[in-house]
Design a protein around this motif. Structure first.
Motif, PDB file in Angstrom:
ATOM      1  N   PHE A 103      -8.222   7.884   0.395  1.00 61.97           N
ATOM      2  CA  PHE A 103      -9.472   6.877   1.009  1.00 61.97           C
ATOM      3  C   PHE A 103     -11.012   7.395   0.845  1.00 61.97           C
ATOM      4  O   PHE A 103     -11.582   6.767   0.677  1.00 61.97           O
ATOM      5  CB  PHE A 103      -9.295   7.276   2.069  1.00 61.97           C
ATOM      6  CG  PHE A 103     -10.172   6.854   3.575  1.00 61.97           C
ATOM      7  CD1 PHE A 103     -10.412   5.467   3.934  1.00 61.97           C
ATOM      8  CD2 PHE A 103     -11.375   8.154   3.750  1.00 61.97           C
ATOM      9  CE1 PHE A 103     -11.321   4.704   4.265  1.00 61.97           C
ATOM     10  CE2 PHE A 103     -11.950   7.113   4.581  1.00 61.97           C
ATOM     11  CZ  PHE A 103     -12.225   5.838   4.936  1.00 61.97           C
ATOM     12  N   PHE A 104     -10.818   9.006   0.309  1.00 62.95           N
ATOM     13  CA  PHE A 104     -12.049   9.395  -0.252  1.00 62.95           C
ATOM     14  C   PHE A 104     -12.610   8.924  -1.310  1.00 62.95           C
ATOM     15  O   PHE A 104     -13.142   9.259  -2.024  1.00 62.95           O
ATOM     16  CB  PHE A 104     -12.334  10.464   0.378  1.00 62.95           C
ATOM     17  CG  PHE A 104     -13.120  10.926   1.392  1.00 62.95           C
ATOM     18  CD1 PHE A 104     -14.231  10.016   2.352  1.00 62.95           C
ATOM     19  CD2 PHE A 104     -11.845  11.171   2.053  1.00 62.95           C
ATOM     20  CE1 PHE A 104     -14.213  10.109   3.176  1.00 62.95           C
ATOM     21  CE2 PHE A 104     -11.832  11.120   3.919  1.00 62.95           C
ATOM     22  CZ  PHE A 104     -13.002  10.657   4.661  1.00 62.95           C
ATOM     23  N   GLY A 105     -11.662   8.120  -2.709  1.00 59.53           N
ATOM     24  CA  GLY A 105     -12.025   7.652  -3.716  1.00 59.53           C
ATOM     25  C   GLY A 105     -11.370   9.155  -4.926  1.00 59.53           C
ATOM     26  O   GLY A 105     -11.918   9.120  -5.798  1.00 59.53           O
ATOM     27  N   GLY A 106     -10.450   9.857  -4.147  1.00 61.72           N
ATOM     28  CA  GLY A 106     -10.464  11.314  -5.081  1.00 61.72           C
ATOM     29  C   GLY A 106      -9.301  10.265  -6.127  1.00 61.72           C
ATOM     30  O   GLY A 106      -9.034  11.013  -7.197  1.00 61.72           O
ATOM     31  N   GLY A 107      -8.417   9.440  -5.782  1.00 59.66           N
ATOM     32  CA  GLY A 107      -7.870   8.461  -6.891  1.00 59.66           C
ATOM     33  C   GLY A 107      -8.569   7.551  -7.596  1.00 59.66           C
ATOM     34  O   GLY A 107      -7.748   6.769  -8.231  1.00 59.66           O
ATOM     35  N   GLY A 108      -9.390   7.331  -7.735  1.00 58.86           N
ATOM     36  CA  GLY A 108     -10.428   6.732  -8.387  1.00 58.86           C
ATOM     37  C   GLY A 108     -10.672   5.379  -7.755  1.00 58.86           C
ATOM     38  O   GLY A 108     -11.390   4.322  -8.936  1.00 58.86           O
ATOM     39  N   GLY A 109     -10.071   5.340  -7.218  1.00 60.70           N
ATOM     40  CA  GLY A 109     -10.813   4.630  -5.962  1.00 60.70           C
ATOM     41  C   GLY A 109     -11.926   4.040  -5.427  1.00 60.70           C
ATOM     42  O   GLY A 109     -12.706   4.878  -5.603  1.00 60.70           O
ATOM     43  N   PRO A 110     -12.783   3.179  -4.907  1.00 58.09           N
ATOM     44  CA  PRO A 110     -13.281   2.657  -4.213  1.00 58.09           C
ATOM     45  C   PRO A 110     -13.777   3.313  -2.880  1.00 58.09           C
ATOM     46  O   PRO A 110     -13.130   4.109  -2.365  1.00 58.09           O
ATOM     47  CB  PRO A 110     -13.612   0.863  -3.586  1.00 58.09           C
ATOM     48  CG  PRO A 110     -12.380   0.969  -3.619  1.00 58.09           C
ATOM     49  CD  PRO A 110     -11.368   1.925  -4.299  1.00 58.09           C
ATOM     50  N   THR A 111     -15.210   4.094  -3.041  1.00 56.41           N
ATOM     51  CA  THR A 111     -15.460   4.918  -2.349  1.00 56.41           C
ATOM     52  C   THR A 111     -15.437   4.320  -0.624  1.00 56.41           C
ATOM     53  O   THR A 111     -15.990   3.612  -0.651  1.00 56.41           O
ATOM     54  CB  THR A 111     -16.772   5.693  -2.583  1.00 56.41           C
ATOM     55  OG1 THR A 111     -17.321   6.545  -1.608  1.00 56.41           O
ATOM     56  CG2 THR A 111     -18.274   4.381  -3.644  1.00 56.41           C
ATOM     57  N   PRO A 112     -15.346   5.383   0.240  1.00 56.83           N
ATOM     58  CA  PRO A 112     -15.727   4.497   1.487  1.00 56.83           C
ATOM     59  C   PRO A 112     -17.440   4.648   2.292  1.00 56.83           C
ATOM     60  O   PRO A 112     -17.575   4.430   3.700  1.00 56.83           O
ATOM     61  CB  PRO A 112     -14.506   5.204   2.877  1.00 56.83           C
ATOM     62  CG  PRO A 112     -14.755   6.475   1.771  1.00 56.83           C
ATOM     63  CD  PRO A 112     -14.541   6.198  -0.305  1.00 56.83           C
ATOM     64  N   THR A 119      -9.359  -3.759   5.315  1.00 56.66           N
ATOM     65  CA  THR A 119      -8.852  -4.333   5.277  1.00 56.66           C
ATOM     66  C   THR A 119      -8.281  -4.714   3.389  1.00 56.66           C
ATOM     67  O   THR A 119      -6.774  -5.191   3.232  1.00 56.66           O
ATOM     68  CB  THR A 119      -8.579  -6.007   5.146  1.00 56.66           C
ATOM     69  OG1 THR A 119     -10.563  -6.376   4.062  1.00 56.66           O
ATOM     70  CG2 THR A 119      -9.607  -5.940   6.411  1.00 56.66           C
ATOM     71  N   THR A 120      -8.797  -3.904   2.859  1.00 59.92           N
ATOM     72  CA  THR A 120      -8.204  -3.850   1.270  1.00 59.92           C
ATOM     73  C   THR A 120      -7.181  -2.512   1.258  1.00 59.92           C
ATOM     74  O   THR A 120      -6.916  -2.760  -0.372  1.00 59.92           O
ATOM     75  CB  THR A 120      -9.782  -3.253   0.427  1.00 59.92           C
ATOM     76  OG1 THR A 120      -9.242  -1.690   1.073  1.00 59.92           O
ATOM     77  CG2 THR A 120     -11.338  -3.906   0.824  1.00 59.92           C
ATOM     78  N   PHE A 121      -6.246  -1.775   1.649  1.00 61.24           N
ATOM     79  CA  PHE A 121      -5.566  -1.493   2.086  1.00 61.24           C
ATOM     80  C   PHE A 121      -3.825  -2.571   2.141  1.00 61.24           C
ATOM     81  O   PHE A 121      -3.067  -1.981   1.670  1.00 61.24           O
ATOM     82  CB  PHE A 121      -5.312  -0.675   3.015  1.00 61.24           C
ATOM     83  CG  PHE A 121      -6.190   0.984   2.882  1.00 61.24           C
ATOM     84  CD1 PHE A 121      -5.945   1.505   1.311  1.00 61.24           C
ATOM     85  CD2 PHE A 121      -7.639   0.761   2.979  1.00 61.24           C
ATOM     86  CE1 PHE A 121      -6.675   2.731   1.537  1.00 61.24           C
ATOM     87  CE2 PHE A 121      -8.481   1.818   2.827  1.00 61.24           C
ATOM     88  CZ  PHE A 121      -8.465   2.476   1.589  1.00 61.24           C
ATOM     89  N   VAL A 122      -4.285  -4.037   2.447  1.00 61.04           N
ATOM     90  CA  VAL A 122      -3.757  -4.436   2.592  1.00 61.04           C
ATOM     91  C   VAL A 122      -3.623  -5.754   1.258  1.00 61.04           C
ATOM     92  O   VAL A 122      -4.202  -6.478   1.448  1.00 61.04           O
ATOM     93  CB  VAL A 122      -3.261  -5.157   3.974  1.00 61.04           C
ATOM     94  CG1 VAL A 122      -2.002  -6.228   3.568  1.00 61.04           C
ATOM     95  CG2 VAL A 122      -3.267  -4.463   5.540  1.00 61.04           C
ATOM     96  N   THR A 123      -2.101  -5.247   0.385  1.00 58.95           N
ATOM     97  CA  THR A 123      -2.763  -6.294  -1.665  1.00 58.95           C
ATOM     98  C   THR A 123      -2.080  -7.244  -1.511  1.00 58.95           C
ATOM     99  O   THR A 123      -1.049  -6.945  -0.646  1.00 58.95           O
ATOM    100  CB  THR A 123      -3.101  -4.826  -2.230  1.00 58.95           C
ATOM    101  OG1 THR A 123      -2.598  -4.335  -2.479  1.00 58.95           O
ATOM    102  CG2 THR A 123      -4.841  -4.439  -2.231  1.00 58.95           C
ATOM    103  N   SER A 124      -1.848  -7.710  -2.148  1.00 58.48           N
ATOM    104  CA  SER A 124      -0.815  -8.346  -2.545  1.00 58.48           C
ATOM    105  C   SER A 124       0.443  -7.242  -3.819  1.00 58.48           C
ATOM    106  O   SER A 124       1.747  -8.116  -3.961  1.00 58.48           O
ATOM    107  CB  SER A 124      -0.868  -9.661  -3.604  1.00 58.48           C
ATOM    108  OG  SER A 124      -1.864  -8.428  -4.812  1.00 58.48           O
ATOM    109  N   GLN A 125       0.390  -6.376  -3.217  1.00 57.37           N
ATOM    110  CA  GLN A 125       1.099  -5.378  -3.930  1.00 57.37           C
ATOM    111  C   GLN A 125       1.794  -4.943  -2.784  1.00 57.37           C
ATOM    112  O   GLN A 125       3.253  -4.284  -3.559  1.00 57.37           O
ATOM    113  CB  GLN A 125       0.542  -4.443  -4.604  1.00 57.37           C
ATOM    114  CG  GLN A 125      -0.612  -4.470  -6.020  1.00 57.37           C
ATOM    115  CD  GLN A 125      -1.054  -3.544  -6.672  1.00 57.37           C
ATOM    116  OE1 GLN A 125      -1.182  -2.538  -6.789  1.00 57.37           O
ATOM    117  NE2 GLN A 125      -1.321  -3.894  -8.222  1.00 57.37           N
ATOM    118  N   GLY A 126       1.353  -4.997  -1.444  1.00 60.47           N
ATOM    119  CA  GLY A 126       2.177  -4.585  -0.339  1.00 60.47           C
ATOM    120  C   GLY A 126       1.678  -3.358  -0.029  1.00 60.47           C
ATOM    121  O   GLY A 126      -0.707  -3.761   0.295  1.00 60.47           O
TER     122      GLY A 126
END
Length: 296
Positions: free
Chosen positions: A79-88, A251-258
């Motif tokens: 959630f806090f962007g540790g895996g390279g995702g967007p920062t909250p 809402t970005t945590f609900v994606t087409s991947q699941g």
């Protein structure tokens, strides 16, 4: 009557006198246990969300869920962007700005309006109160398209100040209604005494009315802050990359991947913390404000 017969009589009288007290004590204990049970039932979904936020995605997706699954902080790291995702942080800052600024504007507008409707009542003040209430009867979806077209034509799309104005207009009616009932209990004598001393209306509102009605103002501010912080529909439609708020980010945590359940629960816990902190900090004022005027 002899002493031997008087003692059993006093014992029976004492037992009859204490029986209602014992029944009342048992009834109170049973009601207390029932209240705790109901409270735990209502808190169970939130507690389950917190527990799931410390599980891995594989453990969170098991059916039936496992209570003994290993605990991890991977959901919070992601959630806090540790895996390279967007920062909250930008959505959280946007939500904080929209909620705080709109709440301040609501209080600045609602206090003099409530003063005019409760202490120095204007003519046909009941019609004014009904008008404020009628604005909450319009379905939110019905006003979505006109507001979107207005924002598009004026260049206010994806602008945090548009949300500030919207949240102010949405929360102002309920704030006026709440503060009108709180200010109705302010003694008129202290206001008249201040006016005799030469105090003008801003001074009366800021130094006389506001301190007396502080619990009610705190309760109104907290409710407006919660409504603004949790609002999703307008923020989802009217914002994009720049002015997205925390509920939109969820809402970005609900994606087409699941559905990333553990990450979503971790994000929900973090997003809920500001409201919980605000409620805890203002709990005394909130209880006083919500009970203000309940006992005459």
């Amino acid at each position: 009557m002899s002493a031997s017969t008087a003692a059993p009589t006093r014992t029976r009288a004492t037992a009859k006198a204490t029986a209602p007290a014992n029944r009342a004590r048992r009834r109170s204990t049973a009601l207390g246990l029932a209240a705790w049970a109901v409270g735990l039932v209502f808190c169970l979904p939130a507690l389950w969300m917190v527990l799931t936020s410390f599980h891995s995605e594989a453990d969170a997706a098991t059916n039936p869920p496992s209570l003994a699954a290993a605990l991890t902080l991977d959901g919070y790291r992601t959630f806090f962007g540790g895996g390279g995702g967007p920062t909250p942080w930008p959505p959280l800052v946007n939500s904080l700005m929209a909620s705080v600024f709109s709440t301040v504007l609501v209080l600045l507008l609602a206090l003099p309006a409530a003063y005019a409707l409760s202490i120095r009542r204007v003519r046909k003040w009941t019609d004014v109160m009904f008008f404020f209430l009628s604005t909450k009867m319009l379905p939110v979806v019905a006003g979505l398209l006109p507001i979107y077209l207005f924002a598009k034509n004026t260049g206010f799309l994806d602008n945090i100040w548009l949300l500030v104005l919207l949240y102010t207009s949405m929360n102002l009616p309920i704030a006026v209604w709440m503060m009108q009932s709180f200010l109705a209990d302010v003694p008129v004598s202290i206001i008249e005494a201040a006016q005799v001393d030469g105090a003008k209306l801003p001074t009366v509102l800021g130094r006389v009315v506001a301190p007396v009605a502080a619990p009610g103002i705190a309760a109104t501010a907290l409710i407006c802050f919660i409504f603004s912080w949790n609002e999703l529909l307008f923020a989802r439609v009217l914002t994009g990359v720049v002015a997205g708020t925390a509920p939109v980010h969820l809402t970005t945590f609900v994606t087409s991947q699941g559905l990333f359940l553990a990450q979503l629960c971790a994000a929900s816990v973090v997003v809920s913390l500001p409201v919980l902190v605000a409620g805890y900090a203002a709990q005394d004022k909130l209880v006083q404000g919500l009970s203000l005027g309940a006992v005459k």
